[in-house]
Each structure stands twice: as C-alpha cells, then as structure tokens.
Design an enzyme around this catalytic site. Structure first.
Site, short mmCIF file in Angstrom:
data_model
loop_
_atom_site.label_atom_id
_atom_site.label_comp_id
_atom_site.label_asym_id
_atom_site.label_seq_id
_atom_site.Cartn_x
_atom_site.Cartn_y
_atom_site.Cartn_z
N TYR A 1 -7.05 -9.56 15.78
CA TYR A 1 -6.03 -10.16 14.90
C TYR A 1 -6.13 -11.68 14.94
O TYR A 1 -6.16 -12.34 13.89
CB TYR A 1 -4.65 -9.68 15.38
CG TYR A 1 -3.46 -10.29 14.68
CD1 TYR A 1 -3.20 -10.04 13.34
CD2 TYR A 1 -2.56 -11.10 15.39
CE1 TYR A 1 -2.07 -10.57 12.73
CE2 TYR A 1 -1.44 -11.64 14.79
CZ TYR A 1 -1.20 -11.38 13.45
OH TYR A 1 -0.09 -11.91 12.84
N ILE B 1 0.84 -1.22 0.00
CA ILE B 1 0.00 0.00 0.00
C ILE B 1 0.86 1.25 0.00
O ILE B 1 0.41 2.33 -0.33
CB ILE B 1 -0.99 -0.03 1.19
CG1 ILE B 1 -2.16 0.92 0.97
CG2 ILE B 1 -0.28 0.21 2.52
CD1 ILE B 1 -3.32 0.70 1.91
#
Ligand code: NAD
Ligand code: SER
Length: 319
Positions: free
Chosen positions: A140, A37
């Site tokens: 997570y 990204i």
C-alpha cells in the site's frame, strides 16, 4: 467553489461516502456523480457502477456527465493490501493511471489521497517532515509513494492539475473503515458506546497520527480550492490533526464511559504500524493553503461519543 460536475471514484468508502454527501449539500445532488465497484446501501444522487480498472467505462462516464473534476478515492488499504499485494498494486496503480491518462486527455482537475503509509521505519518517527526518506514496507505504501510521484510527473509534463494530501488515520462516526491499520480508532468507539469491551489489534503504546473526518473533508476541499500558484507541493502534502496511542485513546473514552474495558491482542497490523510515524509536521500545508485542524483528541472523542451515542440510542452517556 465553482459548480463544476464532479465524479467520485470509491464513493461508498469510509471517506468517499462523507465527501460525496458534503459536496452534494454544497453543489447540488446532480453535480456530484458517485461511483464505486459496489452499489451503495442508499442512493442520494446519481450513482454508477465503476471498476476503476475499466478505463473505457470511466471515459464513458466522464463524457456522459461532462465531468470536470475527479476525486479518486478507490484503493486497497494497508492491512487488506498485505493480504493480496498483487491486487492492491493493480487497483492502486492501474486505477490511478487510468485517472491520470483521462485527466490529461479531457483536461480534468484531480484529487488523489496519499497516506502516512508512504513513510517507513527509516523515516524520522516524530514530527516527520514534508521532505524525508520514503521507503515504505507495505505494498500500500509503495503504491502511494509511486502514485505521488506519478501525480507530480503528470503535473510537470502534461499540466494535469492533480492535488494530494497524505491523510493520517481518519476517524469518523458516519462510516466504517475499509481494511486499514488505523481502523481500531473507529471500531473502539462503536464498542465503547454500546457497552462492549474492545480488544485492540495494536499494542497499547503504538502512537499514530490521526485526523477527524470533519478536518479530513475540510483539508480535501481546501487543497482542491486553493489557487494553483500557491501550491508548492505536487507530490502530496503532510497533514496532521492529533497523535495518540490506543492506551491514550482508551483513557480519553473512559472520561465519558468509565466502565469501558480495553484489552490488547496485537496481530500482523502491529508490524505495519511500527513502520509509520508517531507524529507529522504539516507546516508546509499550513503555509501554502492555511491548513489548520479543528479537532484534538478530547474534542474528537466527545463528538464521536455524542454522535454514536445518538446512533445507538445511548444519549444517557451524557446524562
Ligand atoms: P475504503 O476502503 O473505505 O473505500 C474505498 C472504496 O473503493 C470502497 O467503497 C470500495 O468498494 C471501492 N473500490 C475498491 N476497489 C475498487 C475498484 N476496483 N474500482 C472502484 N472502486 C473500488 O477507503 P477510504 O478509507 O474511504 O479511503 C479513501 C482513500 O483515502 C484511499 O485512497 C485511501 O488510500 C486514502 N486514505 C485513507 C485513510 C483512512 O484512514 N481512511 C488514510 C490515508 C489515506
Ligand atoms: N488508515 C490507512 C490505513 O491504515 C492509512 O492510509 O491503511
């Protein structure tokens, strides 16, 4: 290893940057397409910007480069994830779905890293077995358990050849960690080698499983290279290298740097760490594809101090 074109997602990260370089050295720079990204500080081969939530762009890149394998490393790790659970869920789950869907459509082989974060406080804490209670307490961990099950689903239903290991905390000199609970075990070396006292964010006796970067890369390439019929696990393989507490790591460092000062100020990451096992039973990986780590605490510590010593021009640590 066959010279198929590989796309790495999250290639600028702690593991991705080392994996990209290793694969480029073995397959040739143009065979490994790095994506992330954000732009890398240095480009050592083809790089494309990619937000994993942008499925159309991922599809475009797969076609442009005739990609045959994807190493999907992009994720929001445990500590960062607790600070923004919705973002962590979106990146970790929607991102994986985009990869699995396109792998089904384009018949691609996939690597998906899971984590010791799939375990929780109800899991046996020592020698945690391959098959056990998976009730993680972090977003997570929840995303990694769900991810493992979706990988198995895509393999069973659609024949997508997706392979996975549950990395312990990864320690390496090459790159910095990106927002996990095991990050202290890398940071501590950078402080020690520069002669700076380190304040650890976990308690002195918090034992966690860890793995040296060389071993992590070896495991990743071995599981991807293994004959499909040898793999009995299509969720994710337990993987172990070493286990230690911050105090034990501090003592190992002090053998090389006696003046090193270590103190403790536990923060919110202590609670995450307490939900994770102290040690892992990886005998299924050993049996199925011959997994064998090369680094223990002493060997890893020596290598980290030597390599970082050179980096910080402190070779005299070993004089
Ligand atoms: P990292 O945080 O260092 O790197 C992740 C990379 O993903 C970063 O470069 C980041 O820019 C990129 N990224 C973030 N959001 C993105 C998005 N929306 N689209 C594309 N890229 C994006 O992580 P890492 O430590 O290299 O971990 C790699 C993988 O291994 C992750 O899936 C992680 O869960 C897993 N893992 C890591 C460890 C560890 O100790 N490092 C342990 C267990 C599992
Ligand atoms: N090292 C990772 C973390 O701490 C484990 O997946 O988040």
């Amino acid at each position: 290893m066959k010279k198929e074109t590989i796309l790495i997602i999250g290639a600028n990260g702690q593991i991705g940057s080392v994996l990209t370089e290793t694969l480029r050295e073995s397959l040739g720079r143009d065979k490994v397409i790095a994506t992330d990204i954000k732009k890398p500080t240095e480009e050592t081969g083809p790089f494309e910007l990619l937000d994993i939530l942008d499925k159309a762009q991922l599809h475009k890149l797969i076609r442009k480069y005739k990609v045959r394998q994807i190493y999907h490393l992009a994720a929001i790790l445990s500590a960062k994830g607790e600070q923004n659970p919705k973002m962590a869920w979106d990146v970790n789950m929607v991102g994986l779905f985009n990869v699995l869907e396109l792998a089904k459509e384009e018949k691609l082989k996939v690597f998906f890293p899971s984590s010791i974060a799939v375990f929780g406080s109800h899991t046996p804490q020592q020698n945690t077995p391959q098959e056990t209670i998976l009730q993680p307490e972090t977003v997570y961990g929840i995303s990694k358990v769900s991810g493992e099950l979706w990988c198995q689903y895509y393999f069973n239903k659609y024949g997508v050849d997706v392979r996975s290991v549950r990395y312990p905390g990864i320690i390496g000199y090459q790159s910095m960690p990106g927002g996990g609970t095991t990050d202290y075990a890398v940071e501590i070396f950078h402080y020690a080698v520069q002669g700076i006292p380190y304040t650890c964010f976990l308690k002195s006796d918090t034992e966690l499983p860890m793995l040296y970067m060389e071993d992590a890369i070896k495991a990743t390439l071995e599981v991807m290279d293994c004959a499909s019929d040898k793999l009995s696990v299509r969720t994710s393989y337990n993987l172990a290298g070493m286990s230690f507490t911050p105090a034990q790591l501090g003592d190992a460092i002090k053998k090389w740097i006696p003046q090193f000062e270590l103190s403790y100020e536990p923060d919110f990451r202590q609670e995450i760490a307490e939900g994770w096992p102290g040690s892992i039973d990886d005998q299924v990986a050993r049996k199925d594809w011959g997994w064998q780590p090369a680094f223990d605490l002493e060997k890893m510590t020596k290598d980290m101090i030597q390599k970082l010593g050179k980096k910080y021009r402190k070779e005299n640590v070993f004089a």
